[in-house]
Motif scaffolding. Structure first.
Motif, PDB file in Angstrom:
ATOM      1  N   ALA A 161     -27.631  -6.597  -1.270  1.00  0.00           N
ATOM      2  CA  ALA A 161     -28.797  -6.880  -0.282  1.00  0.00           C
ATOM      3  C   ALA A 161     -28.948  -8.207   0.115  1.00  0.00           C
ATOM      4  CB  ALA A 161     -29.952  -6.304  -1.061  1.00  0.00           C
ATOM      5  N   GLY A 162     -29.179  -8.375   1.378  1.00  0.00           N
ATOM      6  CA  GLY A 162     -29.392  -9.647   2.155  1.00  0.00           C
ATOM      7  C   GLY A 162     -28.239 -10.315   2.291  1.00  0.00           C
ATOM      8  N   ARG A 163     -26.929  -9.823   1.853  1.00  0.00           N
ATOM      9  CA  ARG A 163     -25.837 -10.558   2.227  1.00  0.00           C
ATOM     10  C   ARG A 163     -25.018 -10.223   3.667  1.00  0.00           C
ATOM     11  NH1 ARG A 163     -24.264 -14.366  -1.516  1.00  0.00           N
ATOM     12  NH2 ARG A 163     -23.046 -15.087   0.443  1.00  0.00           N
ATOM     13  N   GLY A 164     -25.861  -9.789   4.462  1.00  0.00           N
ATOM     14  CA  GLY A 164     -25.143  -9.410   5.629  1.00  0.00           C
ATOM     15  C   GLY A 164     -24.609  -7.977   6.053  1.00  0.00           C
ATOM     16  N   GLU A 165     -24.043  -7.968   7.154  1.00  0.00           N
ATOM     17  CA  GLU A 165     -23.472  -6.604   7.664  1.00  0.00           C
ATOM     18  C   GLU A 165     -22.260  -6.066   6.943  1.00  0.00           C
ATOM     19  OE1 GLU A 165     -23.358  -6.867  11.907  1.00  0.00           O
ATOM     20  OE2 GLU A 165     -21.890  -5.456  11.990  1.00  0.00           O
ATOM     21  N   PHE A 166     -22.166  -4.998   6.476  1.00  0.00           N
ATOM     22  CA  PHE A 166     -21.228  -4.075   5.932  1.00  0.00           C
ATOM     23  C   PHE A 166     -20.296  -4.012   7.025  1.00  0.00           C
ATOM     24  CE2 PHE A 166     -18.687  -0.231   5.311  1.00  0.00           C
ATOM     25  CZ  PHE A 166     -17.918  -0.527   4.110  1.00  0.00           C
ATOM     26  N   VAL A 167     -18.746  -4.355   6.829  1.00  0.00           N
ATOM     27  CA  VAL A 167     -17.665  -4.122   7.880  1.00  0.00           C
ATOM     28  C   VAL A 167     -16.755  -3.179   7.358  1.00  0.00           C
ATOM     29  CG1 VAL A 167     -15.895  -5.276   8.989  1.00  0.00           C
ATOM     30  CG2 VAL A 167     -17.959  -6.584   8.537  1.00  0.00           C
ATOM     31  N   ALA A 168     -16.199  -3.167   6.233  1.00  0.00           N
ATOM     32  CA  ALA A 168     -15.388  -2.128   5.877  1.00  0.00           C
ATOM     33  C   ALA A 168     -15.359  -2.137   4.284  1.00  0.00           C
ATOM     34  CB  ALA A 168     -13.895  -2.380   6.387  1.00  0.00           C
ATOM     35  N   ALA A 169     -14.510  -1.106   3.674  1.00  0.00           N
ATOM     36  CA  ALA A 169     -14.188  -1.077   2.242  1.00  0.00           C
ATOM     37  C   ALA A 169     -12.518  -1.178   2.095  1.00  0.00           C
ATOM     38  CB  ALA A 169     -14.737   0.080   1.682  1.00  0.00           C
ATOM     39  N   LEU A 170     -12.076  -1.643   1.263  1.00  0.00           N
ATOM     40  CA  LEU A 170     -10.879  -1.771   1.093  1.00  0.00           C
ATOM     41  C   LEU A 170     -10.562  -1.138  -0.585  1.00  0.00           C
ATOM     42  CD1 LEU A 170      -7.941  -2.822   2.469  1.00  0.00           C
ATOM     43  CD2 LEU A 170      -8.411  -4.893   0.969  1.00  0.00           C
ATOM     44  N   THR A 171      -9.701  -0.049  -0.476  1.00  0.00           N
ATOM     45  CA  THR A 171      -9.666   0.539  -1.743  1.00  0.00           C
ATOM     46  C   THR A 171      -8.357  -0.069  -2.390  1.00  0.00           C
ATOM     47  OG1 THR A 171      -8.170   2.117  -0.700  1.00  0.00           O
ATOM     48  CG2 THR A 171     -10.422   2.953  -1.361  1.00  0.00           C
ATOM     49  N   LEU A 172      -8.268  -0.197  -3.761  1.00  0.00           N
ATOM     50  CA  LEU A 172      -7.206  -1.010  -4.342  1.00  0.00           C
ATOM     51  C   LEU A 172      -6.534  -0.349  -5.646  1.00  0.00           C
ATOM     52  CD1 LEU A 172      -8.591  -4.800  -4.446  1.00  0.00           C
ATOM     53  CD2 LEU A 172      -6.452  -3.763  -2.973  1.00  0.00           C
ATOM     54  N   GLY A 173      -5.397  -0.141  -5.920  1.00  0.00           N
ATOM     55  CA  GLY A 173      -4.925   0.392  -7.072  1.00  0.00           C
ATOM     56  C   GLY A 173      -3.415   0.745  -6.921  1.00  0.00           C
ATOM     57  N   TYR A 174      -2.805   1.068  -8.162  1.00  0.00           N
ATOM     58  CA  TYR A 174      -1.193   1.255  -8.220  1.00  0.00           C
ATOM     59  C   TYR A 174      -0.904   2.434  -7.688  1.00  0.00           C
ATOM     60  CZ  TYR A 174      -1.337  -3.086 -10.808  1.00  0.00           C
ATOM     61  OH  TYR A 174      -1.526  -4.651 -11.367  1.00  0.00           O
ATOM     62  N   PRO A 175      -0.114   2.466  -6.404  1.00  0.00           N
ATOM     63  CA  PRO A 175       0.397   3.655  -5.785  1.00  0.00           C
ATOM     64  C   PRO A 175       0.612   4.965  -6.595  1.00  0.00           C
ATOM     65  CG  PRO A 175       1.173   1.841  -4.866  1.00  0.00           C
ATOM     66  CD  PRO A 175       0.630   1.417  -6.141  1.00  0.00           C
ATOM     67  N   ALA A 176       0.092   6.364  -6.198  1.00  0.00           N
ATOM     68  CA  ALA A 176       0.754   7.340  -6.813  1.00  0.00           C
ATOM     69  C   ALA A 176       1.586   7.965  -5.782  1.00  0.00           C
ATOM     70  CB  ALA A 176      -0.354   8.213  -7.336  1.00  0.00           C
ATOM     71  N   GLU A 177       1.886   7.327  -4.780  1.00  0.00           N
ATOM     72  CA  GLU A 177       2.576   7.930  -3.602  1.00  0.00           C
ATOM     73  C   GLU A 177       3.365   6.779  -2.927  1.00  0.00           C
ATOM     74  OE1 GLU A 177       0.292   9.357  -0.141  1.00  0.00           O
ATOM     75  OE2 GLU A 177      -0.929   7.488  -0.397  1.00  0.00           O
ATOM     76  N   ASP A 178       4.664   7.198  -2.268  1.00  0.00           N
ATOM     77  CA  ASP A 178       5.352   6.318  -1.927  1.00  0.00           C
ATOM     78  C   ASP A 178       5.813   6.397  -0.358  1.00  0.00           C
ATOM     79  OD1 ASP A 178       7.260   4.313  -1.947  1.00  0.00           O
ATOM     80  OD2 ASP A 178       8.921   5.507  -2.936  1.00  0.00           O
ATOM     81  N   PRO A 179       4.979   6.215   0.598  1.00  0.00           N
ATOM     82  CA  PRO A 179       5.143   6.279   1.743  1.00  0.00           C
ATOM     83  C   PRO A 179       6.265   5.318   2.365  1.00  0.00           C
ATOM     84  CG  PRO A 179       2.921   5.342   1.610  1.00  0.00           C
ATOM     85  CD  PRO A 179       3.544   5.778   0.250  1.00  0.00           C
ATOM     86  N   LYS A 180       7.107   5.661   3.225  1.00  0.00           N
ATOM     87  CA  LYS A 180       8.304   4.853   3.633  1.00  0.00           C
ATOM     88  C   LYS A 180       7.821   4.028   4.575  1.00  0.00           C
ATOM     89  CE  LYS A 180      11.247   7.322   1.434  1.00  0.00           C
ATOM     90  NZ  LYS A 180      10.474   7.204   0.481  1.00  0.00           N
ATOM     91  N   PRO A 181       8.467   2.908   4.790  1.00  0.00           N
ATOM     92  CA  PRO A 181       7.941   1.827   5.712  1.00  0.00           C
ATOM     93  C   PRO A 181       8.326   2.473   7.010  1.00  0.00           C
ATOM     94  CG  PRO A 181       9.676   0.994   3.855  1.00  0.00           C
ATOM     95  CD  PRO A 181       9.427   2.387   3.794  1.00  0.00           C
ATOM     96  N   HIS A 182       7.515   1.910   8.031  1.00  0.00           N
ATOM     97  CA  HIS A 182       7.304   2.290   9.292  1.00  0.00           C
ATOM     98  C   HIS A 182       8.638   1.821  10.059  1.00  0.00           C
ATOM     99  CE1 HIS A 182       3.279   3.567   9.595  1.00  0.00           C
ATOM    100  NE2 HIS A 182       2.723   2.440   9.385  1.00  0.00           N
ATOM    101  N   LYS A 183       9.111   2.398  11.079  1.00  0.00           N
ATOM    102  CA  LYS A 183      10.302   1.928  11.832  1.00  0.00           C
ATOM    103  C   LYS A 183       9.368   1.474  13.165  1.00  0.00           C
ATOM    104  CE  LYS A 183      13.908   4.275   9.848  1.00  0.00           C
ATOM    105  NZ  LYS A 183      14.602   5.619   9.767  1.00  0.00           N
ATOM    106  N   ARG A 184       9.157   0.474  13.638  1.00  0.00           N
ATOM    107  CA  ARG A 184       8.803   0.210  14.940  1.00  0.00           C
ATOM    108  C   ARG A 184       9.337  -1.076  15.695  1.00  0.00           C
ATOM    109  NH1 ARG A 184       2.375  -0.205  12.277  1.00  0.00           N
ATOM    110  NH2 ARG A 184       2.145   2.032  12.523  1.00  0.00           N
ATOM    111  N   LYS A 185      10.526  -0.999  15.428  1.00  0.00           N
ATOM    112  CA  LYS A 185      11.227  -2.209  16.146  1.00  0.00           C
ATOM    113  C   LYS A 185      11.168  -2.054  17.903  1.00  0.00           C
ATOM    114  CE  LYS A 185      14.376  -4.433  12.979  1.00  0.00           C
ATOM    115  NZ  LYS A 185      14.929  -4.014  11.954  1.00  0.00           N
ATOM    116  N   GLY A 186      10.941  -2.985  18.345  1.00  0.00           N
ATOM    117  CA  GLY A 186      10.920  -3.172  19.783  1.00  0.00           C
ATOM    118  C   GLY A 186      10.118  -2.307  20.586  1.00  0.00           C
TER     119      GLY A 186
END
Ligand SMILES: Cc1cc2nc3c(=O)[nH]c(=O)nc-3n(C[C@H](O)[C@H](O)[C@H](O)COP(=O)(O)O)c2cc1C
Length: 192
Positions: A161-186
């Motif tokens: 309260a009184g600290r300004g405008e909410f922008v976003a939330a960022l969840t944090l924790g040790y992953p229980a899934e393993d998504p592959k890295p993106h392939k975005r070359k070029g």
């Protein structure tokens, strides 16, 4: 970890193990946010690190309201992909079992620099936190949905309260899934 490897391999994580992230690691992550570049060096952010089960329950309660209001947007955007609608809804309601999250606020009234400058700077801080988290094996997911459905006020009144405008939330924790890295070359750039 090598900085480039961290940023090339980071993925959004929406399922977490039931393991707490230590205060030491949480502090390292949130402090990485403080080192982000910011327009006019305003450092216009304020972070609330939520990491007790009671407070996380409170965050999930607000996100359940977000999920209800966000549903029509999902139905429109992903009508051909019902599995995305279900997954996104479930994630908002459960936060994937994340034991912690950072609530991110814009704590400066906008002056001549304007809102864009503030939001751009805060976005850099969020990315810094995501990368610092990944470096420690901690997954994260940036949640901007509350702002699309007029729920920012619930995070403002409920947690900062009184600290300004909410922008976003960022969840944090040790992953229980393993998504592959993106392939975005070029493709999306030219060199002149
Ligand atoms: C501004 C912004 C808002 C986002 N909001 C949400 C959100 O509300 N819910 C969600 O599940 N993911 C959200 N994300 C995460 C994106 O869906 C994700 O970054 C994107 O799909 C690319 O996947 P990656 O992070 O694994 O590379 C958001 C990301 C950004 C940058």
């Amino acid at each position: 970890m090598d900085a480039l490897k961290v940023l090339l391999e980071r993925r959004s994580i929406r399922k977490y193990r039931a393991v707490n992230v230590s205060d030491e690691v949480l502090q390292e992550i949130v402090e990485a946010g403080l080192y982000a570049p910011s327009g006019l060096n305003l450092q216009p952010w304020y972070f609330v690190v939520v990491r007790t089960p009671e407070k996380m329950t409170q965050v999930r309660a607000v996100m359940s309201v977000v999920a209800l209001r966000f549903n029509p947007i999902l139905q429109k955007q992903f009508h051909d992909h019902p599995e995305v609608i279900t997954e996104t809804n479930n994630f908002l309601v459960t936060l994937g079992g994340a034991p912690a999250c950072v609530l991110v606020y814009a704590d400066k009234p906008y002056g001549a620099e304007g809102r864009d400058n503030v939001i751009e700077s805060i976005s850099a801080a969020i990315e810094n936190m995501q990368l610092a988290a990944w470096n420690r094996g901690v997954g994260s997911c940036w949640i901007g949905a509350p702002n699309h459905v007029d729920c920012a006020g619930l995070f403002e009144a409920g947690f900062a309260a009184g600290r300004g405008e909410f922008v976003a939330a960022l969840t944090l924790g040790y992953p229980a899934e393993d998504p592959k890295p993106h392939k975005r070359k070029g493709g999306r750039y030219t060199m002149v």
